[in-house]
Design an enzyme around this catalytic site. Sequence first.
Site, short mmCIF file in Angstrom:
data_model
loop_
_atom_site.label_atom_id
_atom_site.label_comp_id
_atom_site.label_asym_id
_atom_site.label_seq_id
_atom_site.Cartn_x
_atom_site.Cartn_y
_atom_site.Cartn_z
CE LYS A 190 -16.49 3.27 -10.32
NZ LYS A 190 -17.27 4.56 -9.95
CB ALA A 237 -17.18 9.77 -13.00
N GLY A 238 -19.04 12.16 -13.35
CA GLY A 238 -19.02 13.56 -13.85
C GLY A 238 -20.59 14.22 -14.25
CG ASN A 251 -22.39 8.49 -5.26
OD1 ASN A 251 -21.46 7.60 -4.82
ND2 ASN A 251 -23.24 9.36 -4.56
CB SER A 252 -21.62 13.60 -6.99
OG SER A 252 -20.55 12.96 -6.46
#
Lengths: 260, 66
Positions: free
Chosen positions: A102, A189-190, A211-212
């Site tokens: 990545k 992301a996001g 992820n988050s």
Amino acid sequence: MNDEQKSWRLGGHEFSSRLILGTGKFSDAATMIKAIEASGTELVTVALRRFNREKPGDDLCAPLAKLKNIRLMPNTSGAMNAKEAVRAAQLGRELSGSPFVKVEIHPNPHHLMPDAIETYLAAKELAADGFIVLPYIPADPVLAKKLEDAGCAAVMPLGSAIGSGGGLSTADMIRLIIRDSNIPVIVDAGLRAPSEAARAMEMGCAAVLVNSAIAAAGDPVAMARAFALGVETGYAARQAGLMPKSDMAVTTSPLTSFLR
Amino acid sequence: MFLTVNGEKHEHSGDGTVAALLTELGATPDHTALTVNGELVFSRHWKTFKFNDGDTVEILTFVGGG
């Protein structure tokens, strides 16, 4: 739908899960491993950092080695330019034995927006060197097409800023990327909610990277499962074919022959 | 010999091989990648590689990341 129809290919490798997991921010390795298992993912990202003799528990190699059927995708986070990203990718490949990388280059710590120019340069060089390159990019259809031409295996436009939970704020641009792309488009992301992952899949994304939203959830293991269901639902809906939209109401019951 | 390891001065008292340095630092070889003076040293070359006094060494491992 059989498994063959559900599977997808990335750089010549076949995957059945369309959920890619990041391994950052988990409170401990045991929770991370359980979340990975609950998600059904077959591809996880890892980051490369200096060995810290004071914190041997940060080393992810040992816990990840216990997982079966999981491929590693080292990222190039921390790289400020193409040159640093290429070196990080080479180190990641040496350590993981995995051809997946990545490419992420985001020099500004305030917004972590990807540097499109450096990302393009690194991705082109790494693709030519035999890597399976997945660049993390701004949701830009022109850039996405250039990266496809440069030999990338997929493009990973951001939904919103890394770790922000801002959701699919770039949906319109991602639609344009998907429309013209001959390689998988993966929202990275996001994302915050499984419904957003479902929406990305309904739009035609090949996969999502989360992820988050999982690591920072109240119950990361349960949220990993919820994201797996969201991705599956969105993909199934895409395959089923969403009905056309109309600005006007369209009756579901006949308007004639009503009892008088 | 003196090395700079991950940005810090380190006095190496072993035989200057990668294995000796990693043992000294408590790092697991299988979980480790190495650069010396900015160049990647592949693990297949570790057996024959020797550090020189003053080398700048980076020892890297995988951590969580998205």
